[in-house]
Scaffold this active site. Structure first.
Site, PDB file in Angstrom:
ATOM      1  N   SER A 187      17.252   1.056  27.384  1.00  0.00           N
ATOM      2  CA  SER A 187      18.088   1.227  28.575  1.00  0.00           C
ATOM      3  C   SER A 187      19.451   1.794  28.180  1.00  0.00           C
ATOM      4  O   SER A 187      19.508   2.866  27.577  1.00  0.00           O
ATOM      5  CB  SER A 187      18.197  -0.099  29.328  1.00  0.00           C
ATOM      6  OG  SER A 187      18.735   0.078  30.617  1.00  0.00           O
ATOM      7  N   GLU A 323       9.320   2.193  35.909  1.00  0.00           N
ATOM      8  CA  GLU A 323      10.625   1.677  35.513  1.00  0.00           C
ATOM      9  C   GLU A 323      11.376   0.978  36.650  1.00  0.00           C
ATOM     10  O   GLU A 323      11.893  -0.132  36.498  1.00  0.00           O
ATOM     11  CB  GLU A 323      11.493   2.827  34.980  1.00  0.00           C
ATOM     12  CG  GLU A 323      10.985   3.502  33.727  1.00  0.00           C
ATOM     13  CD  GLU A 323      11.433   2.823  32.447  1.00  0.00           C
ATOM     14  OE1 GLU A 323      12.066   1.752  32.528  1.00  0.00           O
ATOM     15  OE2 GLU A 323      11.136   3.372  31.368  1.00  0.00           O
ATOM     16  N   HIS A 417      10.917  -1.450  34.055  1.00  0.00           N
ATOM     17  CA  HIS A 417      12.001  -1.314  33.072  1.00  0.00           C
ATOM     18  C   HIS A 417      12.083  -2.581  32.228  1.00  0.00           C
ATOM     19  O   HIS A 417      11.997  -3.699  32.736  1.00  0.00           O
ATOM     20  CB  HIS A 417      13.304  -1.092  33.829  1.00  0.00           C
ATOM     21  CG  HIS A 417      14.438  -0.621  32.981  1.00  0.00           C
ATOM     22  ND1 HIS A 417      14.395   0.560  32.275  1.00  0.00           N
ATOM     23  CD2 HIS A 417      15.663  -1.153  32.735  1.00  0.00           C
ATOM     24  CE1 HIS A 417      15.546   0.732  31.647  1.00  0.00           C
ATOM     25  NE2 HIS A 417      16.320  -0.292  31.900  1.00  0.00           N
TER      26      HIS A 417
END
Length: 496
Positions: A187, A323, A417
């Site tokens: 991330s 995600e 995610h």
């Protein structure tokens, strides 16, 4: 008790079975008082033995509850107060070793939360498998990613470079090979790594401080110009009732700064961070990101790649198939959003909102608007920009995707995610259960295979599938265990 001599002094760590660990070793001086809003400075040497058996302080940040998910394994328990937080942890195999491969972990958290101490990202498993793992803290939010007039820009990125320089100078004392270092992150940490690949400061003597990089759910598309980011400086200064300069922000303590960060981060905060072309590169996920146009990032990262920068670092980059589910499923947004709100949300970041959503099926019978929005954002925010980074990469690049879906939230969380983290670190036990990211009974076999891929890449650059290129577009699907050719996405028509 185990002891190691570093450049600044001796440290003592702890033995945990076949692994030795050192926590809270400083790689830079505390960024407070006269060093606040300044580049990271060398550590003051100490005499005697410094205790490195507890993690210590973290950068100031606040963790918020997430509906239906236990986020503590992912991001930790929150701010541990203290000045001396530009520190790192090290895990290594027990016994006398030398020339071991080194992996340096850069945590995520939208550049506003997180630390080196999140349980899910414990480096023990890498040490167990013959790799020295290092995890670092860095400055966040206002302290690390706000281009304040009168202060150096990109202080958080400068911290990361200082940590990598520390590793270069000290890791041999822990048994590591300073010439075989892989930086990896997820991330925001992955975004930072993609940026750093293109930075001249990563090459202080002409050669990069790392040999390889792993970019998990990241890419080089989330930077702003300093000019656009100045709008955030002025907005925060107005909230804090200070002058929008170094003197003004130095008058604000960390807790008051976090209050202002919370205020400006609300979806209702009125601030325009769109580029001149009408795009907002972060899609509202975070207000704080690196800037380009300084000595750290002279060019936007994709432009730097096109100029040939990055050919000296081997790259593994990838995404998860769904995600944005992390942001839209637990909150219930995906099922609640209607057509017009979907268009409005997309329009805040993408000038061709209606065309984008139509391309993803808005208006087609049976397609729920929130699900269409979710699918489009999966590609626009993470998946397509990562592929663009691989397309432009001038060096060796391989691409993966995690397609395994978590059964959490009645199977709706999917390959969201952050989902690769417990597989990469082989820490599924910490992400399992009714409120665990990976849900009930996630596949250990997939964690074993994924973790080994990362270890092998760090050790020798070995991967069992060919490089990515514009023509073949081979992407290794982690659950399936083989590379497939992927056609360009619908997002390709609407993204840079």
């Amino acid at each position: 008790m185990v002891k190691v001599q570093t450049v600044a002094g001796k440290v003592k760590g702890v033995e945990r079975g076949s692994v030795e660990a050192f926590f809270g070793i400083p790689y830079a001086a505390p960024p407070v008082r006269h060093l606040r809003f300044q580049p990271p400075q060398p550590v003051t040497p100490w005499t005697g033995i410094r205790d490195a058996t507890t993690p210590g302080a973290t950068a100031p940040h606040r963790i918020k509850d997430f509906p239906g998910l236990d986020v503590i394994p992912l991001v930790g328990t929150g701010w541990v107060e203290g000045d001396d937080y530009l520190t790192l942890n090290i895990w290594r195999p027990s016994g006398e070793r030398s020339k071991l491969p080194v992996m340096v972990w850069i945590h995520g958290g939208g550049f506003v939360i997180g630390s080196k101490d999140a349980p899910l990202q414990d480096g023990t498993t890498f040490a167990r498998d013959g790799v020295i793992c290092v995890a670092i803290n860095y400055r966040l939010g206002i302290e690390g990613f706000l281009p304040i007039p009168g202060a150096p820009t990109n202080l958080g990125l400068r911290d990361m470079i200082a940590a990598l320089e520390w590793v270069k100078a000290n890791i041999a004392a822990f048994g590591g090979d300073p010439c075989n270092v892989t930086m990896f992150g997820e991330s925001a940490g992955a975004m930072a790594i993609a940026d750093l690949i293109t930075s001249p400061l990563l090459r202080p003597q002409g050669k990069p401080l790392v040999k390889r990089a792993i970019v998990q759910s990241g890419h080089g598309g989330m930077t702003r110009s300093i000019e656009v980011a100045q709008r955030l400086v002025k907005k925060l200064a107005k909230i804090l009732n200070i002058s929008p300069d170094l003197a003004g922000f130095k008058s604000v303590d960390a807790k008051r700064g976090l209050d202002a960060l919370d205020a400006v981060s609300k979806p209702t905060a009125r601030i325009n961070l769109r580029n001149p072309d009408g795009r907002e590169p972060v899609f509202g996920i975070s207000r704080f990101i690196p800037v380009h146009g300084d000595d750290v990032l002279p060019l936007p990262p994709l432009e730097a790649l096109k100029a040939g920068i990055g050919s000296d670092i081997e790259l593994l980059i990838g995404t998860n198939a769904e995600e944005m589910n992390l942001y839209l499923v637990p909150t219930g947004v995906r099922d609640k959003v209607g057509k017009w709100l979907s268009i409005y949300v997309m329009h805040r970041s993408q000038p061709n909102a209606r065309k984008v959503l139509k391309a993803y099926g808005l208006g087609v019978n049976g397609n729920k608007p929130g699900h269409v929005l979710n699918d489009a954002l999966n590609d626009l925010v993470f998946r397509w920009p990562a592929r663009r980074f691989a397309e432009e990469y001038p060096g060796r690049a391989h691409m993966y995707e995690l397609e395994w879906g978590s059964p959490a939230f009645d199977g709706q969380l999917g390959a969201s995610h952050g989902m690769e983290l417990p597989f990469v670190f082989d820490t599924l036990d910490l992400a399992s259960g009714e409120e665990g990211l990976a849900g009930v009974n996630p596949p250990q076999e997939l964690a074993t295979r994924t973790h080994k891929l990362w270890v092998d890449f760090a050790r020798s650059g070995t991967l069992p599938w060919p490089q990515f290129d514009r023509d073949s577009r081979l992407i290794y699907q982690l659950e399936r265990g083989e590379a497939v050719s992927e056609p360009p996405m619908r997002a390709a028509s609407f993204a840079l």
